[in-house]
Design a protein around this motif. Sequence first.
Motif, PDB file in Angstrom:
ATOM      1  N   GLU A  44       5.086  -5.400   1.005  1.00 39.05           N
ATOM      2  CA  GLU A  44       4.220  -4.514   1.552  1.00 39.05           C
ATOM      3  C   GLU A  44       3.784  -4.726   2.802  1.00 39.05           C
ATOM      4  N   ILE A  45       3.698  -6.044   3.167  1.00 35.79           N
ATOM      5  CA  ILE A  45       3.042  -6.422   4.499  1.00 35.79           C
ATOM      6  C   ILE A  45       4.184  -6.067   5.484  1.00 35.79           C
ATOM      7  N   ALA A  46       5.620  -6.595   5.236  1.00 38.31           N
ATOM      8  CA  ALA A  46       6.529  -6.543   6.008  1.00 38.31           C
ATOM      9  C   ALA A  46       6.806  -4.848   6.181  1.00 38.31           C
ATOM     10  N   GLU A  47       6.591  -3.959   5.247  1.00 37.73           N
ATOM     11  CA  GLU A  47       6.668  -2.603   5.264  1.00 37.73           C
ATOM     12  C   GLU A  47       5.385  -1.846   5.910  1.00 37.73           C
ATOM     13  N   LYS A  48       4.568  -2.576   6.248  1.00 35.71           N
ATOM     14  CA  LYS A  48       3.113  -2.122   6.784  1.00 35.71           C
ATOM     15  C   LYS A  48       2.540  -1.175   5.819  1.00 35.71           C
ATOM     16  N   ARG A  49       2.567  -1.628   4.359  1.00 36.99           N
ATOM     17  CA  ARG A  49       1.973  -0.652   3.452  1.00 36.99           C
ATOM     18  C   ARG A  49       1.037  -1.591   2.689  1.00 36.99           C
ATOM     19  N   GLN A  50       0.364  -2.603   3.154  1.00 38.03           N
ATOM     20  CA  GLN A  50      -0.667  -3.324   2.753  1.00 38.03           C
ATOM     21  C   GLN A  50      -1.832  -3.298   3.699  1.00 38.03           C
ATOM     22  N   TRP A  51      -2.916  -2.874   3.242  1.00 36.89           N
ATOM     23  CA  TRP A  51      -4.281  -2.409   4.262  1.00 36.89           C
ATOM     24  C   TRP A  51      -5.087  -3.294   3.806  1.00 36.89           C
ATOM     25  N   LYS A  52      -6.198  -3.119   4.929  1.00 37.97           N
ATOM     26  CA  LYS A  52      -7.408  -3.891   4.910  1.00 37.97           C
ATOM     27  C   LYS A  52      -8.517  -3.447   5.518  1.00 37.97           C
ATOM     28  N   ILE A  53      -9.646  -3.565   5.032  1.00 43.12           N
ATOM     29  CA  ILE A  53     -10.855  -3.106   5.880  1.00 43.12           C
ATOM     30  C   ILE A  53     -11.442  -4.514   6.330  1.00 43.12           C
ATOM     31  N   TRP A  63      -5.823  -2.771  -0.340  1.00 43.42           N
ATOM     32  CA  TRP A  63      -5.192  -1.894  -0.970  1.00 43.42           C
ATOM     33  C   TRP A  63      -3.708  -1.896  -0.358  1.00 43.42           C
ATOM     34  N   ALA A  64      -2.936  -1.287  -1.399  1.00 46.39           N
ATOM     35  CA  ALA A  64      -1.659  -1.007  -0.790  1.00 46.39           C
ATOM     36  C   ALA A  64      -1.036   0.586  -1.079  1.00 46.39           C
ATOM     37  N   VAL A  65      -0.216   1.007  -0.205  1.00 37.09           N
ATOM     38  CA  VAL A  65       0.006   2.389  -0.152  1.00 37.09           C
ATOM     39  C   VAL A  65       1.809   2.296  -0.558  1.00 37.09           C
ATOM     40  N   ALA A  66       1.945   3.755  -1.187  1.00 32.34           N
ATOM     41  CA  ALA A  66       3.646   3.908  -1.499  1.00 32.34           C
ATOM     42  C   ALA A  66       3.910   5.314  -1.258  1.00 32.34           C
ATOM     43  N   VAL A  82       0.840  10.135  -0.839  1.00 32.86           N
ATOM     44  CA  VAL A  82       0.804   8.987  -0.706  1.00 32.86           C
ATOM     45  C   VAL A  82      -0.006   8.407  -1.763  1.00 32.86           C
ATOM     46  N   TYR A  83       0.333   7.235  -2.343  1.00 27.96           N
ATOM     47  CA  TYR A  83       0.026   6.837  -3.480  1.00 27.96           C
ATOM     48  C   TYR A  83      -0.727   5.412  -3.258  1.00 27.96           C
ATOM     49  N   ILE A  84      -2.020   5.301  -3.564  1.00 33.77           N
ATOM     50  CA  ILE A  84      -2.857   4.194  -3.321  1.00 33.77           C
ATOM     51  C   ILE A  84      -3.024   3.387  -4.477  1.00 33.77           C
ATOM     52  N   HIS A  85      -2.884   1.758  -4.231  1.00 38.65           N
ATOM     53  CA  HIS A  85      -2.676   1.014  -5.413  1.00 38.65           C
ATOM     54  C   HIS A  85      -3.562  -0.250  -5.154  1.00 38.65           C
ATOM     55  N   ARG A  86      -4.120  -0.751  -6.069  1.00 48.17           N
ATOM     56  CA  ARG A  86      -4.600  -2.111  -6.040  1.00 48.17           C
ATOM     57  C   ARG A  86      -5.782  -2.459  -5.040  1.00 48.17           C
ATOM     58  N   ILE A  87      -6.663  -1.442  -5.215  1.00 48.54           N
ATOM     59  CA  ILE A  87      -7.734  -1.551  -4.459  1.00 48.54           C
ATOM     60  C   ILE A  87      -8.737  -2.662  -4.879  1.00 48.54           C
ATOM     61  N   ALA A  88      -8.969  -3.649  -4.019  1.00 47.16           N
ATOM     62  CA  ALA A  88      -9.806  -4.979  -4.355  1.00 47.16           C
ATOM     63  C   ALA A  88     -10.800  -5.280  -3.132  1.00 47.16           C
ATOM     64  N   THR A  89     -11.986  -5.196  -3.810  1.00 48.03           N
ATOM     65  CA  THR A  89     -13.196  -5.311  -2.884  1.00 48.03           C
ATOM     66  C   THR A  89     -13.666  -6.843  -2.793  1.00 48.03           C
ATOM     67  N   VAL A 103     -10.642   6.837   1.585  1.00 47.06           N
ATOM     68  CA  VAL A 103     -10.213   8.261   1.169  1.00 47.06           C
ATOM     69  C   VAL A 103     -10.421   8.959   2.698  1.00 47.06           C
ATOM     70  N   GLU A 104     -11.161   8.515   3.319  1.00 49.22           N
ATOM     71  CA  GLU A 104     -11.228   9.243   4.663  1.00 49.22           C
ATOM     72  C   GLU A 104      -9.925   8.948   5.523  1.00 49.22           C
ATOM     73  N   TRP A 105      -9.711   7.461   5.529  1.00 50.04           N
ATOM     74  CA  TRP A 105      -8.422   7.105   6.066  1.00 50.04           C
ATOM     75  C   TRP A 105      -7.270   7.731   5.559  1.00 50.04           C
ATOM     76  N   ALA A 106      -7.429   7.733   4.300  1.00 58.18           N
ATOM     77  CA  ALA A 106      -6.104   8.142   3.642  1.00 58.18           C
ATOM     78  C   ALA A 106      -5.520   9.799   3.839  1.00 58.18           C
ATOM     79  N   LYS A 107      -6.598  10.303   4.083  1.00 61.95           N
ATOM     80  CA  LYS A 107      -6.425  11.832   4.611  1.00 61.95           C
ATOM     81  C   LYS A 107      -5.767  11.870   5.662  1.00 61.95           C
ATOM     82  N   LYS A 108      -6.291  11.126   6.754  1.00 64.35           N
ATOM     83  CA  LYS A 108      -5.601  11.267   8.334  1.00 64.35           C
ATOM     84  C   LYS A 108      -4.077  10.540   7.930  1.00 64.35           C
ATOM     85  N   TYR A 109      -3.995   9.188   7.298  1.00 65.18           N
ATOM     86  CA  TYR A 109      -2.884   8.833   7.077  1.00 65.18           C
ATOM     87  C   TYR A 109      -1.750   9.657   6.477  1.00 65.18           C
ATOM     88  N   ALA A 110      -2.179  10.399   5.604  1.00 66.37           N
ATOM     89  CA  ALA A 110      -1.292  11.343   4.513  1.00 66.37           C
ATOM     90  C   ALA A 110      -0.710  12.446   5.578  1.00 66.37           C
TER      91      ALA A 110
END
Length: 172
Positions: A44-53, A63-66, A82-89, A103-110
Amino acid sequence: MIITNSNAEDIGEIFSLYRVATDFQKTKNIVLWPEFKQSLIETEIAEKRQWKILIDNEIACIWAVAFSDPQIWGEQNADPAVYIHRIATNPKFRGQNLVAEIVEWAKKYAVDNHKKFIRMDTVGENKPLISYYLKCGFDFIGLVKLIDTDGLPEHYHNAEVSLFEINLSDTD
């Protein structure tokens, strides 16, 4: 607050947050996350699908996206989503509505990735979590029994999942 991709240096903290999330799940008597494979996170990191705040240079949430999730979403997987997975705070940052920030980030990302839906799932019928995701703008699609779980993390095996969606056509 900064939202950015996770990197290889974050792997230890990512797994630490997964352990904290699993410990929290234990207190709620809900389905527990399994121990995820490091290779999954590395991919996920290599594919730039793992994110952080980041808040004050500290990881507050991950979280991760697919762009595909056929075993969970079935025929609806054909939709551009866009599918959001494994949100951990990080517990230090709980209560700061970070899922709403995602969610606000994902709207733009989508939109940037030509997707019309933002989707998530959670194993089981966790009513407090369903209520929270509704407050964050998701529609509750329903509870679905998974059929083909080969290759999915073990908490999906023999499970029902709650499905959530934001239709970006409805938010214009």
